[in-house]
Design a protein around this motif. Structure first.
Motif, PDB file in Angstrom:
ATOM      1  N   ALA A  22     -11.219  21.167   9.194  1.00 36.42           N
ATOM      2  CA  ALA A  22     -10.948  20.532  10.805  1.00 36.42           C
ATOM      3  C   ALA A  22     -11.407  18.842  11.095  1.00 36.42           C
ATOM      4  CB  ALA A  22     -11.675  22.446  10.748  1.00 36.42           C
ATOM      5  N   GLN A  23     -12.691  19.328  10.845  1.00 34.88           N
ATOM      6  CA  GLN A  23     -13.585  17.940  11.061  1.00 34.88           C
ATOM      7  C   GLN A  23     -12.174  16.497  11.466  1.00 34.88           C
ATOM      8  OE1 GLN A  23     -17.210  16.953  12.062  1.00 34.88           O
ATOM      9  NE2 GLN A  23     -17.791  19.015  12.607  1.00 34.88           N
ATOM     10  N   GLY A  24     -12.273  16.469   9.607  1.00 35.86           N
ATOM     11  CA  GLY A  24     -10.778  15.276   9.448  1.00 35.86           C
ATOM     12  C   GLY A  24     -11.706  14.146   9.545  1.00 35.86           C
ATOM     13  N   GLN A  25     -10.390  13.594   8.634  1.00 36.87           N
ATOM     14  CA  GLN A  25     -11.185  11.985   8.092  1.00 36.87           C
ATOM     15  C   GLN A  25     -10.850  10.614   8.967  1.00 36.87           C
ATOM     16  OE1 GLN A  25     -12.992  11.253   5.464  1.00 36.87           O
ATOM     17  NE2 GLN A  25     -13.631  12.607   4.804  1.00 36.87           N
ATOM     18  N   TYR A  26     -11.229  10.318   9.516  1.00 41.35           N
ATOM     19  CA  TYR A  26     -10.742   9.007  10.116  1.00 41.35           C
ATOM     20  C   TYR A  26     -10.148   8.249   9.529  1.00 41.35           C
ATOM     21  CZ  TYR A  26     -10.690   4.665  12.304  1.00 41.35           C
ATOM     22  OH  TYR A  26     -10.036   3.058  13.763  1.00 41.35           O
ATOM     23  N   ALA A  27      -8.489   7.560   9.601  1.00 42.95           N
ATOM     24  CA  ALA A  27      -8.351   6.252   9.061  1.00 42.95           C
ATOM     25  C   ALA A  27      -7.594   5.529   9.806  1.00 42.95           C
ATOM     26  CB  ALA A  27      -7.229   6.927   8.111  1.00 42.95           C
ATOM     27  N   ASN A  28      -7.689   4.090   9.121  1.00 43.99           N
ATOM     28  CA  ASN A  28      -7.276   3.319   9.456  1.00 43.99           C
ATOM     29  C   ASN A  28      -6.085   2.293   9.163  1.00 43.99           C
ATOM     30  OD1 ASN A  28      -8.811   1.798   8.868  1.00 43.99           O
ATOM     31  ND2 ASN A  28     -10.193   0.987  10.231  1.00 43.99           N
ATOM     32  N   PHE A  29      -5.276   2.832   8.094  1.00 42.10           N
ATOM     33  CA  PHE A  29      -4.737   2.056   7.230  1.00 42.10           C
ATOM     34  C   PHE A  29      -4.188   2.890   5.872  1.00 42.10           C
ATOM     35  CE2 PHE A  29      -4.718  -0.446   2.819  1.00 42.10           C
ATOM     36  CZ  PHE A  29      -3.120  -1.624   3.306  1.00 42.10           C
ATOM     37  N   ALA A  30      -2.500   2.652   5.971  1.00 47.12           N
ATOM     38  CA  ALA A  30      -2.289   3.479   5.449  1.00 47.12           C
ATOM     39  C   ALA A  30      -0.857   3.388   4.543  1.00 47.12           C
ATOM     40  CB  ALA A  30      -1.412   4.645   5.774  1.00 47.12           C
ATOM     41  N   VAL A  31      -1.079   3.493   2.684  1.00 42.90           N
ATOM     42  CA  VAL A  31       0.289   3.001   2.581  1.00 42.90           C
ATOM     43  C   VAL A  31       1.040   3.917   1.618  1.00 42.90           C
ATOM     44  CG1 VAL A  31      -0.184   2.539  -0.416  1.00 42.90           C
ATOM     45  CG2 VAL A  31      -1.726   1.262   1.480  1.00 42.90           C
ATOM     46  N   ILE A  32       2.183   3.286   1.664  1.00 38.21           N
ATOM     47  CA  ILE A  32       2.868   4.209   0.886  1.00 38.21           C
ATOM     48  C   ILE A  32       3.812   4.379   0.521  1.00 38.21           C
ATOM     49  CG2 ILE A  32       5.185   6.057   2.013  1.00 38.21           C
ATOM     50  CD1 ILE A  32       3.958   5.401   4.934  1.00 38.21           C
ATOM     51  N   THR A  33       3.867   4.599  -1.196  1.00 42.19           N
ATOM     52  CA  THR A  33       4.803   4.747  -2.448  1.00 42.19           C
ATOM     53  C   THR A  33       5.965   6.033  -3.060  1.00 42.19           C
ATOM     54  OG1 THR A  33       2.847   6.117  -3.699  1.00 42.19           O
ATOM     55  CG2 THR A  33       2.976   3.289  -3.400  1.00 42.19           C
ATOM     56  N   HIS A  34       7.282   5.948  -3.415  1.00 43.66           N
ATOM     57  CA  HIS A  34       7.640   6.586  -3.608  1.00 43.66           C
ATOM     58  C   HIS A  34       8.438   6.363  -4.291  1.00 43.66           C
ATOM     59  CE1 HIS A  34      10.217   3.245  -2.155  1.00 43.66           C
ATOM     60  NE2 HIS A  34      10.872   4.020  -2.449  1.00 43.66           N
ATOM     61  N   SER A  35       8.884   7.938  -5.501  1.00 40.29           N
ATOM     62  CA  SER A  35       9.421   7.887  -6.398  1.00 40.29           C
ATOM     63  C   SER A  35      10.694   8.406  -6.024  1.00 40.29           C
ATOM     64  CB  SER A  35       8.358   8.557  -7.750  1.00 40.29           C
ATOM     65  OG  SER A  35       8.948   9.988  -7.099  1.00 40.29           O
ATOM     66  N   SER A  36      11.793   9.114  -6.785  1.00 36.47           N
ATOM     67  CA  SER A  36      13.427   9.622  -6.704  1.00 36.47           C
ATOM     68  C   SER A  36      12.659  11.338  -6.354  1.00 36.47           C
ATOM     69  CB  SER A  36      13.773   9.658  -8.045  1.00 36.47           C
ATOM     70  OG  SER A  36      12.909  10.139  -8.977  1.00 36.47           O
ATOM     71  N   SER A  37      10.883  11.476  -6.733  1.00 41.57           N
ATOM     72  CA  SER A  37      11.225  12.800  -6.040  1.00 41.57           C
ATOM     73  C   SER A  37       9.666  13.306  -4.837  1.00 41.57           C
ATOM     74  CB  SER A  37      10.893  13.582  -7.590  1.00 41.57           C
ATOM     75  OG  SER A  37      10.032  13.316  -8.431  1.00 41.57           O
ATOM     76  N   ASP A  38       9.724  11.727  -4.632  1.00 36.02           N
ATOM     77  CA  ASP A  38       8.066  12.406  -3.999  1.00 36.02           C
ATOM     78  C   ASP A  38       7.947  10.494  -3.796  1.00 36.02           C
ATOM     79  OD1 ASP A  38       7.436  15.082  -4.869  1.00 36.02           O
ATOM     80  OD2 ASP A  38       6.178  13.617  -7.324  1.00 36.02           O
ATOM     81  N   PHE A  39       6.925  11.850  -2.065  1.00 32.66           N
ATOM     82  CA  PHE A  39       6.579  10.365  -0.936  1.00 32.66           C
ATOM     83  C   PHE A  39       4.951  10.408  -1.514  1.00 32.66           C
ATOM     84  CE2 PHE A  39      10.820   9.318   0.272  1.00 32.66           C
ATOM     85  CZ  PHE A  39      10.611   8.633   0.724  1.00 32.66           C
ATOM     86  N   VAL A  40       4.461   9.712  -1.657  1.00 39.91           N
ATOM     87  CA  VAL A  40       3.150   9.447  -1.175  1.00 39.91           C
ATOM     88  C   VAL A  40       2.250   8.517  -0.472  1.00 39.91           C
ATOM     89  CG1 VAL A  40       0.648   9.161  -2.999  1.00 39.91           C
ATOM     90  CG2 VAL A  40       2.815   9.637  -4.006  1.00 39.91           C
ATOM     91  N   LEU A  41       1.855   9.707   0.158  1.00 38.30           N
ATOM     92  CA  LEU A  41       0.654   9.378   1.341  1.00 38.30           C
ATOM     93  C   LEU A  41      -0.551   9.113   1.724  1.00 38.30           C
ATOM     94  CD1 LEU A  41       3.382   9.962   2.470  1.00 38.30           C
ATOM     95  CD2 LEU A  41       3.003  10.253   4.814  1.00 38.30           C
TER      96      LEU A  41
END
Length: 107
Positions: A22-41
């Motif tokens: 519930a408190q969450g996680q602070y993030a100020n940067f994201a990396v997005i990768t993908h394959s033919s079957s998935d997106f990874v954030l």
């Protein structure tokens, strides 16, 4: 059977939010990768003086769900900006389709 499904849809989805999430996680940067079957954030936190960004959360989505997330984010950003004003991104460069360089032609 149809009536039962209709009642379930009207009630909506119930979600449980555990205390530790519930408190969450602070993030100020994201990396997005993908394959033919998935997106990874990967959501990370970069701090001054710390040489490595630390990944705080990883979310793996099917391509269809990634597109639904994109649409939901676009809708929410439009509603946010209508209520609070345009979100300004400092030093944002215009996007280009060129995979490398600064988008300026060179001879």
């Amino acid at each position: 059977m149809a009536d039962n499904n209709q009642n379930n849809n009207q009630q909506g989805l119930q979600m449980e939010l555990p205390q530790e999430v519930a408190q969450g996680q602070y993030a100020n940067f994201a990396v997005i990768t993908h394959s033919s079957s998935d997106f990874v954030l990967d959501f990370a936190r970069i701090l001054p003086g710390v040489p490595k960004a630390q990944v705080k959360s990883r979310v793996i989505l099917a391509p269809e769900h990634a597109k639904r997330l994109l649409i939901a984010l676009q809708d929410n950003i439009m509603r946010y900006e209508a209520q609070f004003g345009k979100i300004q991104i400092p030093n944002q460069q215009p996007r280009t389709i060129a995979p490398f360089g600064n988008g300026k032609p060179e001879a």
